[in-house]
Design an enzyme around this catalytic site. Sequence first.
Site, short mmCIF file in Angstrom:
data_model
loop_
_atom_site.label_atom_id
_atom_site.label_comp_id
_atom_site.label_asym_id
_atom_site.label_seq_id
_atom_site.Cartn_x
_atom_site.Cartn_y
_atom_site.Cartn_z
N ASP A 98 4.53 4.78 2.58
CA ASP A 98 4.29 4.63 4.14
C ASP A 98 2.73 5.07 4.42
O ASP A 98 2.07 6.06 3.82
CB ASP A 98 5.26 5.51 4.80
CG ASP A 98 5.22 5.57 6.23
OD1 ASP A 98 5.41 4.70 6.89
OD2 ASP A 98 4.59 6.60 6.95
N GLU B 146 2.21 0.40 2.04
CA GLU B 146 1.91 -0.22 3.69
C GLU B 146 0.42 0.24 3.75
O GLU B 146 -0.08 1.33 3.88
CB GLU B 146 2.60 0.59 4.58
CG GLU B 146 2.77 0.41 6.01
CD GLU B 146 3.36 1.11 6.85
OE1 GLU B 146 4.04 0.42 7.87
OE2 GLU B 146 3.50 2.44 6.70
#
Length: 528
Positions: free
Chosen positions: A330, A366
């Site tokens: 993330d 990401e």
Amino acid sequence: MDGWRIEAAGPGPLGAHPTEGGTTFRLFSAHAEAVELCLFDGDSETRLRVPAREGYVWAGHVPGVAPGQRYGYRVYGPYAPMAGHRFNPAKLLLDPFARGVEGPLTWAPEMTGDAGGRPDPRDSAGVAPRGIVLADPPDYDGTRPRTPWSETVIYEAHAKGLTAARADLSAPGRLEALAEPPMIAHLQRLGVTAVELLPAQAFLTDGFLVARGLTNFWGYQTLAFFAPHPPYADVEGFRRTVRTLHEAGLEVILDVVYNHTCEGDAGGATLSFRGIDNASYYRLLADGSYDNVTGTGNALNCDSPPVQHLILASLRYWVTKMGVDGFRFDLAATLGRRADGFSPRAALFDAIRADPVLGEVKLIAEPWDIGPGGYNLGGFPYPFAEWNDVFRDTMRRFWRGDAGQAARLADGLTGSARHFDRGDRPATASVNFVTAHDGFSLHDLTAYAARRNEANGEDGRDGHGENWSEAIGGEGATEDADVRATRVRRMQNLLATLFVAQGTPMILAGDEVANSQGGNNNTYAQDN
């Protein structure tokens, strides 16, 4: 238990490590002045001053402490926020290397660390999570599918949300439900090869959600990087689930959040890192405030050796002990931030790539955060793959009929070469998707022109403002057969384009049955 005593201990791994004669506890803190180990028998707390420090590691051995013991720390030092220090011994602190976590995983006022520029005096032991002494499990010895990237199809799912409503499962809502025969059959019927789980490391529900009567559903507020989230599974339950999925030919990828923690900004909770060594763990500005490049209130300082050690040890643990096959990072741009900004040659990336364990698993970034220079699609080093949001937006706009999308469509169908054709990276480095947990579901792309997020309690302001969606036949659900057929055709077109494009396809759990979220494109707090 009365009569605990603590002895000096020498060098060794951080965390709590039981032996035949007791347990050795080691905690990193470069700036602490004193450390107390807190052992709990129910609500009774015994505090033991850790007697030895070697370098920046505080270590002690407690005879008689066995697996199952609940524990935490109180750490003493200056409360000088402008210098980066926020020590507060009134707060019980969780060991960052704890293998298990017990207690409430919901914010409470006593967790607050700061009281108007001074340390908050309320004792948090009654509300703070506690670590559990656990022996490391044996190395995972299951047979891994080792699916090559060229054959990988990712299914992004929430461990609870995928199964909670199914009456044909014995453990709906828990991770183990993924390994039950009806779910295995469904995944195999779809033809996916990997299940990518939203965060399953122990996380906290934020204070602002508690005030609204909501809970943290997605889990992007990590508290403990080694412990499974207790409502989902314990260590053995997690390992059994992974083994069963492997036997069915399915890999397991974890969505991990090493860019920030659940402690939030200066007004947030003091649960672990902030109270142990705030200046070592977090990215700080010159005035001691948090460098909030993640938008969550804080950011871990991934250019710091203790943070790198924590992340690398955690990743190795989930691979070697828990059996996982890869990670989706993330806000991975934060992991590559140095003092001069993002770099694909950041020390953490180099360490992951060089690691003999981590270099062999699937790594997915990401590729952004919200800080300066934070958008880095195509900027990560081999062997990282990346979520391709340009592919997502292009496919949505093309099938909506927006002008000028043909060339972008061609680029997406041929592996997004303008982003990824460099540094010997293959086309599979582009993880292609049209939907993910963050945003509209596939059905809602065809049924809503605008987000409907009022249930989140933020007056509908949260979530993406531009989704490239279309309310075919009008907003929301419809009984009109022609409209429903048109929407289904649009969904099929989007999925067909995803599957014929070069790259690694990822689908969102529930899209295969046209799941609707009622137009909510940010369901992070919708545990229902």
